[in-house]
Scaffold this motif. Structure first.
Motif, PDB file in Angstrom:
ATOM      1  N   THR A   1       0.846  -1.190   0.000  1.00 49.43           N
ATOM      2  CA  THR A   1       0.000   0.000   0.000  1.00 49.43           C
ATOM      3  C   THR A   1       0.882   1.240   0.000  1.00 49.43           C
ATOM      4  OG1 THR A   1      -1.701  -1.153   1.274  1.00 49.43           O
ATOM      5  CG2 THR A   1      -1.857   1.243   1.163  1.00 49.43           C
ATOM      6  N   LEU A   2       0.564   2.151  -0.890  1.00 49.65           N
ATOM      7  CA  LEU A   2       1.211   3.464  -0.931  1.00 49.65           C
ATOM      8  C   LEU A   2       0.204   4.464  -0.382  1.00 49.65           C
ATOM      9  CD1 LEU A   2       3.578   5.332  -1.877  1.00 49.65           C
ATOM     10  CD2 LEU A   2       2.356   5.557  -4.046  1.00 49.65           C
ATOM     11  N   LYS A   3       0.581   5.146   0.654  1.00 51.04           N
ATOM     12  CA  LYS A   3      -0.298   6.113   1.289  1.00 51.04           C
ATOM     13  C   LYS A   3       0.254   7.517   1.098  1.00 51.04           C
ATOM     14  CE  LYS A   3      -1.822   2.797   4.788  1.00 51.04           C
ATOM     15  NZ  LYS A   3      -1.910   2.465   6.241  1.00 51.04           N
ATOM     16  N   ILE A   4      -0.628   8.421   0.735  1.00 46.29           N
ATOM     17  CA  ILE A   4      -0.249   9.824   0.593  1.00 46.29           C
ATOM     18  C   ILE A   4      -1.125  10.625   1.544  1.00 46.29           C
ATOM     19  CG2 ILE A   4       0.130  11.745  -0.984  1.00 46.29           C
ATOM     20  CD1 ILE A   4      -0.002   9.723  -3.300  1.00 46.29           C
ATOM     21  N   GLN A   5      -0.494  11.321   2.449  1.00 46.74           N
ATOM     22  CA  GLN A   5      -1.237  12.125   3.419  1.00 46.74           C
ATOM     23  C   GLN A   5      -1.332  13.573   2.943  1.00 46.74           C
ATOM     24  OE1 GLN A   5       1.317  11.379   6.844  1.00 46.74           O
ATOM     25  NE2 GLN A   5      -0.113   9.847   7.629  1.00 46.74           N
ATOM     26  N   ARG A   6      -2.421  14.198   3.289  1.00 48.66           N
ATOM     27  CA  ARG A   6      -2.616  15.638   3.007  1.00 48.66           C
ATOM     28  C   ARG A   6      -2.256  15.925   1.541  1.00 48.66           C
ATOM     29  NH1 ARG A   6       0.475  15.000   7.228  1.00 48.66           N
ATOM     30  NH2 ARG A   6       2.311  15.981   6.249  1.00 48.66           N
ATOM     31  N   THR A   7      -2.968  15.278   0.623  1.00 50.38           N
ATOM     32  CA  THR A   7      -2.633  15.368  -0.799  1.00 50.38           C
ATOM     33  C   THR A   7      -2.593  16.812  -1.280  1.00 50.38           C
ATOM     34  OG1 THR A   7      -4.972  14.998  -1.322  1.00 50.38           O
ATOM     35  CG2 THR A   7      -3.499  13.086  -1.422  1.00 50.38           C
ATOM     36  N   GLN A   8      -1.679  17.044  -2.219  1.00 52.77           N
ATOM     37  CA  GLN A   8      -1.499  18.335  -2.868  1.00 52.77           C
ATOM     38  C   GLN A   8      -1.725  18.153  -4.366  1.00 52.77           C
ATOM     39  OE1 GLN A   8      -0.776  21.143  -0.956  1.00 52.77           O
ATOM     40  NE2 GLN A   8      -1.076  19.707   0.750  1.00 52.77           N
ATOM     41  N   GLN A   9      -1.977  19.262  -5.060  1.00 52.68           N
ATOM     42  CA  GLN A   9      -2.234  19.179  -6.498  1.00 52.68           C
ATOM     43  C   GLN A   9      -1.042  18.569  -7.248  1.00 52.68           C
ATOM     44  OE1 GLN A   9      -3.619  23.176  -7.585  1.00 52.68           O
ATOM     45  NE2 GLN A   9      -5.668  22.312  -7.837  1.00 52.68           N
ATOM     46  N   GLU A  10       0.159  18.842  -6.774  1.00 51.58           N
ATOM     47  CA  GLU A  10       1.333  18.306  -7.464  1.00 51.58           C
ATOM     48  C   GLU A  10       1.463  16.789  -7.310  1.00 51.58           C
ATOM     49  OE1 GLU A  10       1.497  20.673  -5.079  1.00 51.58           O
ATOM     50  OE2 GLU A  10       3.078  20.223  -3.618  1.00 51.58           O
ATOM     51  N   ASP A  11       0.625  16.186  -6.457  1.00 52.09           N
ATOM     52  CA  ASP A  11       0.639  14.725  -6.320  1.00 52.09           C
ATOM     53  C   ASP A  11      -0.150  14.051  -7.435  1.00 52.09           C
ATOM     54  OD1 ASP A  11       0.176  15.023  -2.705  1.00 52.09           O
ATOM     55  OD2 ASP A  11       2.000  15.180  -3.926  1.00 52.09           O
ATOM     56  N   SER A  12      -0.884  14.826  -8.235  1.00 46.72           N
ATOM     57  CA  SER A  12      -1.666  14.261  -9.331  1.00 46.72           C
ATOM     58  C   SER A  12      -0.736  13.581 -10.323  1.00 46.72           C
ATOM     59  CB  SER A  12      -2.480  15.352 -10.036  1.00 46.72           C
ATOM     60  OG  SER A  12      -3.425  15.921  -9.165  1.00 46.72           O
ATOM     61  N   ALA A  13      -0.963  12.305 -10.555  1.00 42.47           N
ATOM     62  CA  ALA A  13      -0.100  11.504 -11.419  1.00 42.47           C
ATOM     63  C   ALA A  13      -0.688  10.102 -11.493  1.00 42.47           C
ATOM     64  CB  ALA A  13       1.329  11.438 -10.866  1.00 42.47           C
ATOM     65  N   VAL A  14      -0.051   9.267 -12.325  1.00 41.71           N
ATOM     66  CA  VAL A  14      -0.358   7.839 -12.308  1.00 41.71           C
ATOM     67  C   VAL A  14       0.690   7.150 -11.439  1.00 41.71           C
ATOM     68  CG1 VAL A  14      -0.507   5.722 -13.674  1.00 41.71           C
ATOM     69  CG2 VAL A  14      -1.433   7.869 -14.582  1.00 41.71           C
ATOM     70  N   TYR A  15       0.225   6.344 -10.503  1.00 43.05           N
ATOM     71  CA  TYR A  15       1.125   5.616  -9.610  1.00 43.05           C
ATOM     72  C   TYR A  15       1.175   4.163 -10.078  1.00 43.05           C
ATOM     73  CZ  TYR A  15       1.328   9.803  -6.895  1.00 43.05           C
ATOM     74  OH  TYR A  15       1.553  11.105  -6.511  1.00 43.05           O
ATOM     75  N   LEU A  16       2.364   3.747 -10.467  1.00 45.17           N
ATOM     76  CA  LEU A  16       2.585   2.420 -11.023  1.00 45.17           C
ATOM     77  C   LEU A  16       3.278   1.521 -10.011  1.00 45.17           C
ATOM     78  CD1 LEU A  16       3.982   3.601 -14.463  1.00 45.17           C
ATOM     79  CD2 LEU A  16       1.822   2.402 -14.158  1.00 45.17           C
ATOM     80  N   CYS A  17       2.841   0.293  -9.974  1.00 46.74           N
ATOM     81  CA  CYS A  17       3.484  -0.720  -9.152  1.00 46.74           C
ATOM     82  C   CYS A  17       4.095  -1.762 -10.087  1.00 46.74           C
ATOM     83  CB  CYS A  17       2.452  -1.365  -8.238  1.00 46.74           C
ATOM     84  SG  CYS A  17       3.056  -2.740  -7.254  1.00 46.74           S
ATOM     85  N   ALA A  18       5.257  -2.258  -9.749  1.00 49.05           N
ATOM     86  CA  ALA A  18       5.908  -3.305 -10.548  1.00 49.05           C
ATOM     87  C   ALA A  18       6.458  -4.369  -9.610  1.00 49.05           C
ATOM     88  CB  ALA A  18       7.036  -2.716 -11.394  1.00 49.05           C
ATOM     89  N   SER A  19       6.484  -5.593 -10.080  1.00 50.49           N
ATOM     90  CA  SER A  19       7.090  -6.653  -9.275  1.00 50.49           C
ATOM     91  C   SER A  19       8.019  -7.497 -10.142  1.00 50.49           C
ATOM     92  CB  SER A  19       6.018  -7.538  -8.633  1.00 50.49           C
ATOM     93  OG  SER A  19       5.341  -8.339  -9.583  1.00 50.49           O
ATOM     94  N   SER A  20       8.980  -8.110  -9.481  1.00 46.43           N
ATOM     95  CA  SER A  20       9.878  -9.025 -10.182  1.00 46.43           C
ATOM     96  C   SER A  20      10.163 -10.219  -9.295  1.00 46.43           C
ATOM     97  CB  SER A  20      11.177  -8.328 -10.604  1.00 46.43           C
ATOM     98  OG  SER A  20      11.923  -7.921  -9.484  1.00 46.43           O
ATOM     99  N   TYR A  21      10.563 -11.314  -9.921  1.00 45.22           N
ATOM    100  CA  TYR A  21      10.652 -12.584  -9.216  1.00 45.22           C
ATOM    101  C   TYR A  21      11.838 -12.645  -8.267  1.00 45.22           C
ATOM    102  CZ  TYR A  21      11.081 -17.623  -8.439  1.00 45.22           C
ATOM    103  OH  TYR A  21      11.194 -18.852  -7.869  1.00 45.22           O
ATOM    104  N   ARG A  22      12.977 -12.167  -8.756  1.00 46.31           N
ATOM    105  CA  ARG A  22      14.186 -12.357  -7.974  1.00 46.31           C
ATOM    106  C   ARG A  22      14.560 -11.102  -7.205  1.00 46.31           C
ATOM    107  NH1 ARG A  22      17.826 -15.287 -12.467  1.00 46.31           N
ATOM    108  NH2 ARG A  22      16.659 -13.844 -13.796  1.00 46.31           N
ATOM    109  N   THR A  23      15.593 -11.226  -6.450  1.00 44.76           N
ATOM    110  CA  THR A  23      16.001 -10.120  -5.585  1.00 44.76           C
ATOM    111  C   THR A  23      16.878  -9.136  -6.353  1.00 44.76           C
ATOM    112  OG1 THR A  23      17.934 -11.364  -4.837  1.00 44.76           O
ATOM    113  CG2 THR A  23      15.928 -11.561  -3.535  1.00 44.76           C
ATOM    114  N   SER A  24      17.145  -8.056  -5.703  1.00 43.03           N
ATOM    115  CA  SER A  24      17.973  -6.999  -6.272  1.00 43.03           C
ATOM    116  C   SER A  24      19.295  -7.554  -6.793  1.00 43.03           C
ATOM    117  CB  SER A  24      18.256  -5.963  -5.185  1.00 43.03           C
ATOM    118  OG  SER A  24      19.230  -5.052  -5.619  1.00 43.03           O
TER     119      SER A  24
END
Lengths: 111, 116
Positions: free
Chosen positions: B76-99
């Motif tokens: 979960t990505l939480k944004i508190q006290r949102t501002q207009q500059e927070d307007s965007a698309v928030y993308l999540c990505a996953s991968s199988y292995r570690t860094s």
């Protein structure tokens, strides 16, 4: 410098033509260079990727050319099709896997 | 199999409201990334998890942004006290292995956040 610079910003190509998108980077620690394709309303999807020990990689109609000394790499789309119309992003990463993206190229292929 | 899913797909918030964005990675994927994509721009890294551990949060733009992955799967990505500059698309990505494995990152469709 973490930037990856991408050009052109937009590209219009006739069906059957070749689309070429270029990217340049500064950080010589980058060791992985993927290209992503993004359609409107969708997340980016991996198209093809290259590592710096290889100068060229081809998968179907898509080819990456990599020039380590110039710190540049490019995507070539052969026989471009209307279905290829999308936004393309180059990216680079170091071992941490955090991707640094270019600003994107909007490709339009006309029949 | 299912890909990365995100919810909600669209979120409209009034300035000052708190929002929570959810990401369901591909089952079994160890690594999870959050990116922010402004209109007409490339995605920009926000934060990275390996299982439940947040290993890199260098991209979070302010302390109003907070991410968690308590059981090493859903995040979960939480944004508190949102501002207009927070307007965007928030993308999540996953991968199988570690860094370090340079494994393919699979992206979800994103959540489009609009702050009025």
């Amino acid at each position: 410098q973490q930037q990856v610079k991408q050009s052109p910003q937009s590209l219009i190509v006739q069906k059957g033509g070749i689309s070429i998108i270029n990217c340049a980077y500064e950080n010589t620690a980058f060791d992985y260079f993927p290209w992503y394709q993004q359609f409107p309303g969708k997340g980016p999807a991996l198209l093809i990727a290259i590592r710096p020990d290889v100068s060229e990689k081809k998968e179907g109609r898509f080819t990456i050319s990599f020039n380590k000394s110039a710190k540049q790499f490019s995507l070539h789309i052969m026989d471009s099709q209307p279905g290829d119309s999308a936004t393309y992003f180059c990216a680079a990463s170091r071992r941490t896997d955090k991707l640094i993206f270019g600003t994107g190229t909007r490709l339009q292929v006309f029949p | 199999g299912a890909g990365v899913s995100q919810s909600p797909r669209y979120k409209v918030a009034k300035r000052g409201q708190d929002v929570a964005l959810r990401c369901d990675p591909i089952s079994g994927h160890v690594s999870l990334f959050w990116y922010q994509q402004a209109l007409g721009q490339g995605p920009e890294f926000l934060t990275y998890f390996q299982n439940e551990a947040q290993l890199d949060k260098s991209g979070l733009p302010s302390d109003r942004f907070f991410a968690e992955r308590p059981e090493g799967s859903v995040s979960t990505l939480k944004i508190q006290r949102t501002q207009q500059e927070d307007s965007a698309v928030y993308l999540c990505a996953s991968s199988y292995r570690t860094s370090g494995a340079r494994d393919t990152q699979y992206f979800g469709p994103g959540t489009r956040l609009t702050v009025l």
